[in-house]
Motif scaffolding. Structure first.
Motif, PDB file in Angstrom:
ATOM      1  N   ILE A  63      79.556  22.796  57.455  1.00 28.48           N
ATOM      2  CA  ILE A  63      78.827  21.852  58.287  1.00 28.48           C
ATOM      3  C   ILE A  63      77.344  22.064  58.034  1.00 28.48           C
ATOM      4  O   ILE A  63      76.907  23.168  57.710  1.00 28.48           O
ATOM      5  CB  ILE A  63      79.161  22.040  59.787  1.00 28.48           C
ATOM      6  CG1 ILE A  63      78.510  20.948  60.637  1.00 28.48           C
ATOM      7  CG2 ILE A  63      78.778  23.427  60.259  1.00 28.48           C
ATOM      8  CD1 ILE A  63      78.984  20.929  62.077  1.00 28.48           C
ATOM      9  N   GLY A  64      76.561  20.995  58.144  1.00 31.16           N
ATOM     10  CA  GLY A  64      75.112  21.097  57.956  1.00 31.16           C
ATOM     11  C   GLY A  64      74.416  19.843  58.428  1.00 31.16           C
ATOM     12  O   GLY A  64      75.050  18.868  58.830  1.00 31.16           O
ATOM     13  N   ILE A  65      73.092  19.895  58.390  1.00 31.91           N
ATOM     14  CA  ILE A  65      72.264  18.743  58.754  1.00 31.91           C
ATOM     15  C   ILE A  65      71.547  18.276  57.500  1.00 31.91           C
ATOM     16  O   ILE A  65      70.931  19.087  56.800  1.00 31.91           O
ATOM     17  CB  ILE A  65      71.237  19.114  59.838  1.00 31.91           C
ATOM     18  CG1 ILE A  65      71.960  19.543  61.113  1.00 31.91           C
ATOM     19  CG2 ILE A  65      70.317  17.940  60.128  1.00 31.91           C
ATOM     20  CD1 ILE A  65      71.040  20.039  62.200  1.00 31.91           C
ATOM     21  N   VAL A  66      71.657  16.987  57.179  1.00 36.59           N
ATOM     22  CA  VAL A  66      71.009  16.430  55.994  1.00 36.59           C
ATOM     23  C   VAL A  66      70.124  15.245  56.409  1.00 36.59           C
ATOM     24  O   VAL A  66      70.409  14.554  57.380  1.00 36.59           O
ATOM     25  CB  VAL A  66      72.037  15.958  54.937  1.00 36.59           C
ATOM     26  CG1 VAL A  66      72.824  17.131  54.393  1.00 36.59           C
ATOM     27  CG2 VAL A  66      72.977  14.919  55.496  1.00 36.59           C
ATOM     28  N   ASP A  67      69.040  15.056  55.664  1.00 37.55           N
ATOM     29  CA  ASP A  67      68.177  13.892  55.863  1.00 37.55           C
ATOM     30  C   ASP A  67      68.679  12.754  54.987  1.00 37.55           C
ATOM     31  O   ASP A  67      69.029  12.964  53.833  1.00 37.55           O
ATOM     32  CB  ASP A  67      66.733  14.218  55.489  1.00 37.55           C
ATOM     33  CG  ASP A  67      66.092  15.188  56.461  1.00 37.55           C
ATOM     34  OD1 ASP A  67      66.497  15.209  57.628  1.00 37.55           O
ATOM     35  OD2 ASP A  67      65.186  15.931  56.039  1.00 37.55           O
ATOM     36  N   LEU A  68      68.714  11.551  55.531  1.00 35.80           N
ATOM     37  CA  LEU A  68      69.183  10.374  54.802  1.00 35.80           C
ATOM     38  C   LEU A  68      67.992   9.710  54.116  1.00 35.80           C
ATOM     39  O   LEU A  68      67.552   8.620  54.485  1.00 35.80           O
ATOM     40  CB  LEU A  68      69.908   9.424  55.743  1.00 35.80           C
ATOM     41  CG  LEU A  68      71.079  10.058  56.496  1.00 35.80           C
ATOM     42  CD1 LEU A  68      71.652   9.100  57.511  1.00 35.80           C
ATOM     43  CD2 LEU A  68      72.139  10.535  55.528  1.00 35.80           C
ATOM     44  N   ILE A  69      67.480  10.379  53.093  1.00 36.35           N
ATOM     45  CA  ILE A  69      66.253   9.953  52.410  1.00 36.35           C
ATOM     46  C   ILE A  69      66.475   8.680  51.612  1.00 36.35           C
ATOM     47  O   ILE A  69      65.601   7.813  51.572  1.00 36.35           O
ATOM     48  CB  ILE A  69      65.722  11.090  51.516  1.00 36.35           C
ATOM     49  CG1 ILE A  69      65.312  12.263  52.407  1.00 36.35           C
ATOM     50  CG2 ILE A  69      64.555  10.631  50.673  1.00 36.35           C
ATOM     51  CD1 ILE A  69      64.944  13.512  51.663  1.00 36.35           C
ATOM     52  N   GLU A  70      67.628   8.526  50.977  1.00 37.73           N
ATOM     53  CA  GLU A  70      67.876   7.328  50.169  1.00 37.73           C
ATOM     54  C   GLU A  70      67.826   6.069  51.034  1.00 37.73           C
ATOM     55  O   GLU A  70      67.225   5.061  50.656  1.00 37.73           O
ATOM     56  CB  GLU A  70      69.241   7.406  49.463  1.00 37.73           C
ATOM     57  CG  GLU A  70      69.372   8.522  48.459  1.00 37.73           C
ATOM     58  CD  GLU A  70      69.786   9.849  49.084  1.00 37.73           C
ATOM     59  OE1 GLU A  70      70.292   9.862  50.243  1.00 37.73           O
ATOM     60  OE2 GLU A  70      69.578  10.889  48.443  1.00 37.73           O
ATOM     61  N   LYS A  71      68.447   6.133  52.204  1.00 36.49           N
ATOM     62  CA  LYS A  71      68.447   4.989  53.113  1.00 36.49           C
ATOM     63  C   LYS A  71      67.020   4.680  53.584  1.00 36.49           C
ATOM     64  O   LYS A  71      66.611   3.523  53.649  1.00 36.49           O
ATOM     65  CB  LYS A  71      69.351   5.301  54.309  1.00 36.49           C
ATOM     66  CG  LYS A  71      69.458   4.191  55.313  1.00 36.49           C
ATOM     67  CD  LYS A  71      70.377   4.584  56.450  1.00 36.49           C
ATOM     68  CE  LYS A  71      70.396   3.528  57.524  1.00 36.49           C
ATOM     69  NZ  LYS A  71      71.186   3.919  58.679  1.00 36.49           N
TER      70      LYS A  71
END
Length: 158
Positions: free
Chosen positions: A41-49
């Protein structure tokens, strides 16, 4: 009976961790994951969007014509002040209204969202939330608790 290890609530996402399952509710879905099926599990930034939304905003047409029309109406009103105050005020107010309306027609700035990413045997499942909200530290603490619980669960069940 399941023992609740941790709980997180925000307007966009709700996550409850028990000693055997992970419950996630969003505005559009509700899912349950058994801890034995979760690899990480982790937290990711949705940079592409975010980049796509930013590019779309930059390419959007600006309402320049409406600004010009509003400015011309205001100038006509100011020019007619000496002749008659009533129609001049109407032109000034109408021009100001057109300029205000044009300013509301612009798209809002894009927001960088993040997601809680659940890794399950070869696939990822993302649950979006607003990173700029006051909940970032709480959700990060919950992810750490989930990782600790996963480590303990997989250690005890090998």
């Amino acid at each position: 009976m399941e023992n609740v290890v941790s709980n997180f609530e925000s307007p966009e996402i709700s996550i409850k961790l028990t000693d055997e399952k992970l419950y996630i509710k969003t505005l559009s879905s509700s899912e349950t994951f058994a801890l034995r099926s979760i690899n990480g599990i982790g937290i990711v930034d949705l940079i592409e969007k975010y980049n796509l939304e930013l590019a779309a905003q930059k390419n959007a047409k600006k309402p320049t014509g409406l600004y010009i029309l509003g400015g011309l109406l205001m100038l006509a009103g100011i020019g007619n002040l000496a002749v008659s105050i009533g129609p001049a005020l109407i032109f000034i107010l109408l021009g100001g209204g057109v300029i205000y309306w044009a300013s509301t027609q612009q798209a809002p700035d894009p927001i960088l969202n993040s997601a809680v990413r659940i890794m399950i045997s070869g696939m990822n499942r993302d649950f979006e939330f607003d990173k700029s909200g006051p909940y970032l530290n709480q959700i990060a603490e919950l992810v750490v608790k989930v990782e600790e619980t996963l480590t303990a669960y997989h250690k005890n069940n090998k």
